[in-house]
Design a protein around this motif. Structure first.
Motif, short mmCIF file in Angstrom:
data_model
loop_
_atom_site.label_atom_id
_atom_site.label_comp_id
_atom_site.label_asym_id
_atom_site.label_seq_id
_atom_site.Cartn_x
_atom_site.Cartn_y
_atom_site.Cartn_z
N UNK A 96 -5.17 1.30 10.61
CA UNK A 96 -3.72 1.22 10.70
C UNK A 96 -3.16 -0.14 10.29
N UNK A 97 -3.96 -1.19 10.39
CA UNK A 97 -3.47 -2.53 10.10
C UNK A 97 -3.72 -2.97 8.67
N UNK A 98 -4.30 -2.10 7.86
CA UNK A 98 -4.53 -2.40 6.44
C UNK A 98 -3.87 -1.32 5.60
N UNK A 99 -3.56 -1.65 4.35
CA UNK A 99 -2.95 -0.66 3.47
C UNK A 99 -3.94 0.46 3.17
N UNK A 100 -3.49 1.69 3.34
CA UNK A 100 -4.34 2.87 3.16
C UNK A 100 -3.66 3.82 2.18
N UNK A 101 -3.86 3.62 0.87
CA UNK A 101 -3.18 4.43 -0.16
C UNK A 101 -3.40 5.93 -0.05
N UNK A 102 -4.57 6.44 0.41
CA UNK A 102 -4.71 7.90 0.49
C UNK A 102 -3.61 8.57 1.33
N UNK A 103 -3.17 7.90 2.39
CA UNK A 103 -2.11 8.47 3.21
C UNK A 103 -0.78 8.48 2.46
N UNK A 104 -0.50 7.42 1.70
CA UNK A 104 0.72 7.38 0.90
C UNK A 104 0.70 8.47 -0.16
#
Length: 300
Positions: free
Chosen positions: A200-208
């Motif tokens: 949750x505290x790092x950018x996670x492009x798959x969710x975007x």
């Protein structure tokens, strides 16, 4: 004050009533686990669109709680990251218009903010407001991102939700916006993607990417998602490397087992506690520990 109605309350027609563009809102604040909604908004805003409404950030933003960055260069300040909260008119690759409301989630004056959004909805005959959000959940990154759809009336929920619990949660400006618009008979809907709570505290492009694909499925907008797909591959590869280096395979396996049991209907919650399956909190703690060690190693 009586707000004007934009649809017949007795109608079961799932088609939104307005003839204008969809308004997509993705605010950087409470519903931004893994940076998913922020990344999605950045992809939707080209930088060439027309600003149709600018909100007075000075009235809405808590500068001391979320201090904007500024660069000190040798003997002077430069490059101030001025917070902006705008509604922008964009065009997809086929020339179809859509609106994007993006920027920091308001800290103050939520009701005035909602009224301002409604003014734009009515002035531009917006067909539907569509919110994008992301929350931390007990899900593994090795499974397709799960999305919970919601809407101001059942006909606007366009996909089946696996997660159907009733929970009391802290509100957000986006959830209040949907709630108030529903009270005023204005169609609104949205998607919340479930982000692995160890990321949750790092950018996670798959969710975007999952959020943007949901937008495309619903609206038919012609959006180029290849840049996010390319970043997604590198992100997942880095996560896999960290898991392998830090011995997280067993923890990941337990989370996968819990997730699969939930999707089969064998578990009631993604945070279910079972004798043979680590709890969601335990899994998150273990993942956070080995990811923190990896970040420390990288910085050193």
């Amino acid at each position: 004050m009586k707000w004007p109605s934009r649809r017949d309350p007795e109608s079961s027609d799932p088609t939104p009533s307005g003839d204008g563009p969809v308004l997509i809102h993705a605010l950087d604040g409470f519903l931004t686990a893994g940076g998913a909604s922020r990344i999605a908004a950045e992809h939707l805003v080209s930088g060439r669109g027309e600003v149709v409404r600018s909100f007075d950030v000075d009235e809405l933003y808590d500068y001391r709680a979320r201090r904007p960055m500024i660069t000190f260069r040798q003997d002077h300040y430069v490059d101030y990251d001025e917070p902006r909260l705008d509604i922008v008119r964009e065009l997809d690759r086929s020339g179809t218009p859509y609106l994007v409301l993006a920027g920091p989630e308001p800290d103050f004056r939520w009701e005035s903010f909602v009224d301002g959004v409604q003014e734009v909805v009515e002035d531009l005959d917006v067909s539907l407001t569509l919110g994008l959000g992301a929350v931390p959940m007990g899900v593994p990154h090795t499974r397709p991102p799960m999305i919970t759809a919601h809407g101001s009336r059942p006909e606007l929920v366009d996909r089946k939700n696996l997660w159907q619990a009733e929970v009391r949660v802290p509100s957000s400006a986006q959830s209040l916006l949907e709630y108030r618009l529903a009270q005023r008979d204005i169609d609104s809907a949205g998607y919340v993607v479930h982000v692995p709570h160890y990321l949750t505290q790092v950018d996670y492009p798959p969710a975007a990417l999952a959020l943007l694909e949901a937008v495309i499925d619903r609206t038919g907008l012609d959006l180029d998602l290849d840049p996010i797909r390319a970043v997604q591959g590198a992100t997942v590869a880095d996560i896999e490397r960290q898991i392998a280096e830090q011995g997280g395979a067993e923890v990941l396996s337990g989370l996968e087992e819990q997730y699969d049991a939930f999707t089969r209907g064998a578990a009631q919650s993604l945070l279910a506690d079972d004798d043979s399956i680590p709890s969601g909190d335990e899994l998150a703690d273990q993942f956070e520990q080995f990811l923190a060690r990896q970040r420390k190693n990288d910085e050193g």
